[in-house]
Write a protein that holds these residues in place. Structure first.
Motif, PDB file in Angstrom:
ATOM      1  N   VAL A 158       1.546  12.998 -15.053  1.00  0.00           N
ATOM      2  CA  VAL A 158       1.757  12.149 -13.873  1.00  0.00           C
ATOM      3  C   VAL A 158       3.013  11.286 -13.988  1.00  0.00           C
ATOM      4  CG1 VAL A 158      -0.664  12.105 -13.181  1.00  0.00           C
ATOM      5  CG2 VAL A 158       0.212  10.301 -14.695  1.00  0.00           C
ATOM      6  N   SER A 159       3.544  11.118 -15.183  1.00  0.00           N
ATOM      7  CA  SER A 159       4.738  10.275 -15.308  1.00  0.00           C
ATOM      8  C   SER A 159       6.039  11.057 -15.114  1.00  0.00           C
ATOM      9  CB  SER A 159       4.739   9.559 -16.661  1.00  0.00           C
ATOM     10  OG  SER A 159       4.712  10.521 -17.688  1.00  0.00           O
ATOM     11  N   LEU A 161       9.108  12.926 -13.200  1.00  0.00           N
ATOM     12  CA  LEU A 161       9.797  12.605 -11.955  1.00  0.00           C
ATOM     13  C   LEU A 161      10.414  13.857 -11.369  1.00  0.00           C
ATOM     14  CD1 LEU A 161      11.810   9.443 -13.160  1.00  0.00           C
ATOM     15  CD2 LEU A 161       9.551   9.493 -12.074  1.00  0.00           C
ATOM     16  N   ILE A 166      10.921  10.665  -7.506  1.00  0.00           N
ATOM     17  CA  ILE A 166       9.512  10.448  -7.122  1.00  0.00           C
ATOM     18  C   ILE A 166       8.609  10.860  -8.282  1.00  0.00           C
ATOM     19  CG2 ILE A 166       7.651  11.151  -5.545  1.00  0.00           C
ATOM     20  CD1 ILE A 166       9.864  11.600  -3.423  1.00  0.00           C
ATOM     21  N   ARG A 167       7.670   9.968  -8.610  1.00  0.00           N
ATOM     22  CA  ARG A 167       6.732  10.233  -9.707  1.00  0.00           C
ATOM     23  C   ARG A 167       5.711  11.276  -9.282  1.00  0.00           C
ATOM     24  NH1 ARG A 167       2.746   7.062 -10.937  1.00  0.00           N
ATOM     25  NH2 ARG A 167       2.238   7.486 -13.102  1.00  0.00           N
ATOM     26  N   GLY A 169       2.751  11.344 -10.245  1.00  0.00           N
ATOM     27  CA  GLY A 169       1.515  10.603  -9.963  1.00  0.00           C
ATOM     28  C   GLY A 169       1.456  10.080  -8.535  1.00  0.00           C
ATOM     29  N   ASP A 170       2.612   9.647  -7.981  1.00  0.00           N
ATOM     30  CA  ASP A 170       2.624   9.123  -6.617  1.00  0.00           C
ATOM     31  C   ASP A 170       2.427  10.252  -5.603  1.00  0.00           C
ATOM     32  OD1 ASP A 170       2.928   6.572  -7.562  1.00  0.00           O
ATOM     33  OD2 ASP A 170       5.122   6.606  -7.452  1.00  0.00           O
ATOM     34  N   ALA A 171       3.119  11.362  -5.846  1.00  0.00           N
ATOM     35  CA  ALA A 171       2.944  12.523  -4.957  1.00  0.00           C
ATOM     36  C   ALA A 171       1.494  13.019  -5.036  1.00  0.00           C
ATOM     37  CB  ALA A 171       3.913  13.635  -5.339  1.00  0.00           C
ATOM     38  N   ASP A 173      -1.174  11.199  -5.728  1.00  0.00           N
ATOM     39  CA  ASP A 173      -2.055  10.257  -5.018  1.00  0.00           C
ATOM     40  C   ASP A 173      -2.101  10.582  -3.529  1.00  0.00           C
ATOM     41  OD1 ASP A 173      -2.702   8.935  -7.291  1.00  0.00           O
ATOM     42  OD2 ASP A 173      -1.323   7.250  -6.994  1.00  0.00           O
ATOM     43  N   ASP A 174      -0.926  10.879  -2.941  1.00  0.00           N
ATOM     44  CA  ASP A 174      -0.890  11.223  -1.513  1.00  0.00           C
ATOM     45  C   ASP A 174      -1.716  12.477  -1.238  1.00  0.00           C
ATOM     46  OD1 ASP A 174       0.766   9.104  -1.151  1.00  0.00           O
ATOM     47  OD2 ASP A 174       2.623  10.284  -1.026  1.00  0.00           O
ATOM     48  N   CYS A 175      -1.581  13.443  -2.135  1.00  0.00           N
ATOM     49  CA  CYS A 175      -2.329  14.701  -1.977  1.00  0.00           C
ATOM     50  C   CYS A 175      -3.840  14.438  -2.066  1.00  0.00           C
ATOM     51  CB  CYS A 175      -1.873  15.692  -3.047  1.00  0.00           C
ATOM     52  SG  CYS A 175      -2.899  17.171  -3.153  1.00  0.00           S
ATOM     53  N   GLU A 177      -5.447  11.715  -1.522  1.00  0.00           N
ATOM     54  CA  GLU A 177      -5.864  10.946  -0.352  1.00  0.00           C
ATOM     55  C   GLU A 177      -6.132  11.885   0.834  1.00  0.00           C
ATOM     56  OE1 GLU A 177      -6.539   7.756  -0.536  1.00  0.00           O
ATOM     57  OE2 GLU A 177      -7.151   7.817   1.587  1.00  0.00           O
TER      58      GLU A 177
END
Ligand SMILES: [Zn+2]
Length: 417
Positions: A158-159, A161, A166-167, A169-171, A173-175, A177
């Protein structure tokens, strides 16, 4: 489930092919090909497409902490470990439509056939789409399957880039969600499947040359990656006499020749590739002080890789053209030999549709290489024209793909009980 031993014969080939084309409309490029980078909007939409198809067949959809999606057809014995069938939905930036997707849609075709034939089976069946197999946006690839199989650490994944910072982990999280919003059931932790089967395009020329619609994959090559550095002395290209030169390019050249001689003693299955090479200071009239290059070394047998690894390290201890060399392993993935009992299931099913089905070793990595660490795993290949993939011109024949899906269905049927 004796009546469904030949499930593949009931598989609706037209519907299967239509599904392949519908999925290809998500992230479609003009005039052809797709772009579905891991965890981007298109990749996420492809997940939702799969969920929608699965639900229409009465299946339940699950997702885990890495965004892997599972479409489950319940078995009469829900407590049994499920048979997993699938591949990946993400793609290279300029990709063909079948790499990964074919294996997922073929899994869906097996679900559809069971549903339409009204067949009950003992063991649950789950069609899986693994997250970020390609590694095109976030490197390295096979994130979903390697994490699921306990081969790679969650935090390391997840760390990472992407090219625009873009991390992962952030991408992710969106998925996650989005999957939650669409009512999928969250099943965060990995589990031990009964078996994993993956159908994939060959991405090589063997089956086309043999004119066969399928091949049983007996294993996946192991690979060692190396970084090599050669240290010389920069000086004027014109004024430095030959006997005092320490040219890093010469050192690299001699070292590579010695490595190549070692490699040529091995069998034909060995693959040795130098794909990157650089010189410093990279000037037309300066002797190179520093040379650096990479080696990609592959073979289906671990002992061969080990022997060569030892030889390479021995050779690196010497001086070459008066230069010091260093050799560092940057990645190692062990070869995998798929279990005989499972290969027999595939041989049996394959023989029904394609007598004399060839067997081959995969030269490329697949999610299956990781799953093989946790459960019996095997693969089927279907040919692609001129072995071309990772390109919009990637092409397969519908008749070949249908045979492959039928074989997969028969093999699944015999494992579902
Ligand atoms: Zn693939």
């Amino acid at each position: 489930m004796t009546e469904s031993r030949h499930l593949g014969e009931c598989l609706d080939g037209q519907r299967f092919w239509n599904d392949v084309q519908s999925l290809a409309s998500i992230g479609a490029l003009q005039p052809k090909g797709i772009r579905r980078l891991a965890l981007d909007d298109q990749d996420n939409q492809a997940r939702l497409w799969l969920v929608e198809q699965g639900r229409a067949l009465g299946c339940q959809a699950y997702y885990d902490a890495m965004g892997n999606v599972f479409i489950r057809r319940e078995g009469k014995a829900p407590e049994l470990a499920p048979l997993l069938v699938g591949s990946h939905l993400d793609s290279q930036p300029q990709a063909g439509i079948h790499d990964g997707a074919l294996g997922v849609v073929a899994g869906l075709a097996v679900l559809r056939t069971l549903h339409e034939q009204g067949i009950d089976h003992l063991r649950p069946l789950e069609v899986v789409a693994w997250t970020n197999e390609e590694g095109a946006r976030f490197t390295p690839g096979a994130s979903g399957s390697s994490w699921f199989a306990g081969q790679r650490d969650y935090h390391a994944i997840v760390s990472t880039l992407d090219g625009s910072g873009i991390r992962f982990g952030d991408a992710l999280d969106d998925c996650l969600e989005l999957l939650k919003e669409h009512g999928l059931t969250y099943r965060p932790e990995p589990f031990i499947p009964h078996t994993f089967l993956e159908l994939h395009i060959e991405q090589g020329p063997v089956l086309e040359a043999l004119n066969k619609p399928i091949g049983v994959v007996s294993g996946i090559q192991g690979v060692n990656w190396y970084e090599v550095e050669v240290e010389g002395q920069a000086n004027h290209a014109g004024t430095t006499p030959r006997q005092v030169r320490r040219d890093a390019f010469d050192g690299a050249h001699e070292f590579v020749s010695a490595l190549k001689a070692t490699v040529l003693e091995q069998d034909d299955d060995l693959r040795f590739t130098i794909g990157k090479f650089s010189l410093w200071p990279d000037s037309v009239n300066t002797i190179a002080q520093h040379a650096a290059f990479t080696i990609d070394l592959r073979h289906p047998t671990q002992s061969v890789l080990d022997t060569l690894d030892a030889r390479f390290h021995d050779l690196a201890k010497r001086q070459w053209a008066g230069c010091d060399t260093s050799l560092k392993v940057t990645s190692h993935v062990a070869p995998v030999a798929f279990p005989e009992h499972l290969l027999d299931v595939l041989r049996d099913s394959a023989g029904r549709y394609c007598p004399g089905t060839p067997e081959l070793v995969s030269g490329a990595f697949h999610d299956a290489i990781h799953l093989a660490h946790v459960c019996p795993t095997a693969m089927l290949f279907t040919p692609c024209r001129q072995g071309l993939s990772h390109h919009p011109d990637e092409h397969i024949e519908r008749e070949d793909a249908e045979v492959a899906a039928r074989v997969l269905a028969d093999a699944a049927a015999s494992l579902l009980g």
